[in-house]
Design an enzyme around this catalytic site. Sequence first.
Site, short mmCIF file in Angstrom:
data_model
loop_
_atom_site.label_atom_id
_atom_site.label_comp_id
_atom_site.label_asym_id
_atom_site.label_seq_id
_atom_site.Cartn_x
_atom_site.Cartn_y
_atom_site.Cartn_z
N ALA A 43 0.90 -1.19 0.10
CA ALA A 43 0.11 -0.02 0.11
C ALA A 43 0.94 1.24 -0.14
O ALA A 43 0.91 2.08 0.87
CB ALA A 43 -0.76 -0.01 1.22
N GLN B 202 10.26 1.71 16.14
CA GLN B 202 10.59 0.40 15.43
C GLN B 202 12.06 0.60 15.01
O GLN B 202 12.83 -0.34 15.15
CB GLN B 202 9.63 0.43 14.12
CG GLN B 202 10.25 -0.22 13.02
CD GLN B 202 9.27 -0.60 11.84
OE1 GLN B 202 8.13 -1.34 12.21
NE2 GLN B 202 9.55 -0.06 10.71
N HIS C 216 3.01 4.58 -0.55
CA HIS C 216 2.90 6.14 -0.74
C HIS C 216 4.33 6.79 -0.68
O HIS C 216 5.54 5.97 -0.77
CB HIS C 216 2.17 6.71 0.46
CG HIS C 216 2.62 6.17 1.84
ND1 HIS C 216 3.91 6.66 2.40
CD2 HIS C 216 2.04 5.37 2.87
CE1 HIS C 216 4.10 6.06 3.52
NE2 HIS C 216 3.10 5.25 3.81
N GLN D 26 11.80 7.14 9.67
CA GLN D 26 11.82 7.68 11.33
C GLN D 26 10.35 7.70 11.64
O GLN D 26 9.87 7.89 12.68
CB GLN D 26 12.39 9.05 11.04
CG GLN D 26 12.45 9.95 12.39
CD GLN D 26 13.39 9.25 13.19
OE1 GLN D 26 14.45 8.73 12.97
NE2 GLN D 26 13.25 9.13 14.47
N LYS D 27 9.41 7.74 10.49
CA LYS D 27 7.86 7.73 10.90
C LYS D 27 7.60 6.90 12.24
O LYS D 27 6.94 6.97 13.09
CB LYS D 27 7.31 7.51 9.83
CG LYS D 27 5.78 6.83 9.93
CD LYS D 27 4.59 7.87 10.10
CE LYS D 27 3.27 6.95 10.25
NZ LYS D 27 3.46 5.55 9.76
N HIS E 47 7.11 5.42 1.58
CA HIS E 47 7.99 4.39 0.98
C HIS E 47 8.92 4.65 0.03
O HIS E 47 10.09 4.20 -0.24
CB HIS E 47 6.85 3.31 0.43
CG HIS E 47 6.02 2.64 1.68
ND1 HIS E 47 4.73 3.10 1.45
CD2 HIS E 47 6.28 1.88 2.56
CE1 HIS E 47 4.03 2.37 2.71
NE2 HIS E 47 4.93 1.77 3.38
P1 AMP Z 1 5.34 -0.21 6.35
O1 AMP Z 1 4.77 -0.42 4.89
O2 AMP Z 1 4.14 0.75 7.01
O3 AMP Z 1 5.73 -1.39 7.30
O4 AMP Z 1 6.37 0.84 6.35
C1 AMP Z 1 7.67 0.43 5.72
C2 AMP Z 1 8.67 1.48 5.78
O5 AMP Z 1 8.41 2.67 5.18
C3 AMP Z 1 8.97 1.42 7.23
O6 AMP Z 1 10.29 1.75 7.46
C4 AMP Z 1 8.25 2.76 7.66
O7 AMP Z 1 8.85 3.36 8.55
C5 AMP Z 1 8.46 3.76 6.26
N1 AMP Z 1 7.42 4.89 6.45
C6 AMP Z 1 6.18 4.64 6.25
N2 AMP Z 1 5.36 5.65 6.15
C7 AMP Z 1 6.54 6.62 6.24
C8 AMP Z 1 6.33 8.11 5.78
N3 AMP Z 1 5.50 8.99 6.11
N4 AMP Z 1 7.89 8.67 6.01
C9 AMP Z 1 9.02 8.07 5.74
N5 AMP Z 1 9.03 6.84 5.97
C10 AMP Z 1 7.75 5.95 6.27
#
Ligand code: AMP
Length: 267
Positions: free
Chosen positions: A22, A143, A24, A138-139, A27
């Site tokens: 998903a 984690q 954005h 860093q969001k 990512h």
């Molecule tokens: P997720 O798909 O939510 O597991 O996120 C995958 C990676 O993308 C993780 O390292 C998140 O911290 C990073 N991520 C998600 N949203 C953001 C954002 N708004 N800005 C920067 N990195 C992000």
Amino acid sequence: MRSVCRSEKKGRRLGFVPTMGALHEGHLSLVRAAKKQSDVVAASIFVNPTQFGPNEDFSQYPRTFERDYELLKNEGVDFLFVPAVSEMYPRGAVTWVTVEGLSDKLDGRSRPGHFRGVTTVVSKLFHIVEPDIAFFGQKDAVQLVLIRRMVRDLNMPVEIVGCPIVRESDGLAMSSRNAYLSAEERKSATILNCTLREIKQRFDPGERDSARLLSAGMEIFQQEPGARLDYLEIVDPETLDPLPAVQGNALVAVAGYVGTTRLVDNL
Ligand code: AMP
């Protein structure tokens, strides 16, 4: 995936971006950082069941594979790993990676077992992809702290790079879960970032007392009836313990529910 990565790498530096899909701009910013800092880039899409609690959104989590695939291809990702749950967790899998003492703080306190699932799947992905360098946002600051600690404690041969939070124009941190928000909830969701900005506004001219910074933030958060606070804390970015005052580095982290959607932000 391991044999492809090993044979295609040919002595070059392999960068890795693990995701749950998903996708954005947040990512994609990780992918762009990976492209800059490595020679070959691998990404993964895996909605990891072990990091979701029994009453959480595993089954509803947005899955947009076709679109994700196109986006990653356009960014020049070389390899994409999209394993099935049964492949990642064969029957009888009982081994976990837990970052003791950190995994039950902040989000880990509200989501028991969440970080155990995250650190386990990230270890597994590291063993499969064998990256030289891996990129995290860093969001998800908590984690990132746990992953850095895991890599250090277990001597994993991978460099961890943290990338800045990518935001919508009104300050909302981008998240796959933002897709759950109704138009009204979307407006309420900006309260997380407004709360952090209020704290920063008190910090900049010299306020260092955490209790006063937090109560200023809390006051702002409470003005939004559409949101419910999970936590607002100022913590040491290594131990995740609350800091009574901000002297050196500090992490200001907030989590809250907008409707049934749980959102996080930090500075
Ligand atoms: P997720 O798909 O939510 O597991 O996120 C995958 C990676 O993308 C993780 O390292 C998140 O911290 C990073 N991520 C998600 N949203 C953001 C954002 N708004 N800005 C920067 N990195 C992000």
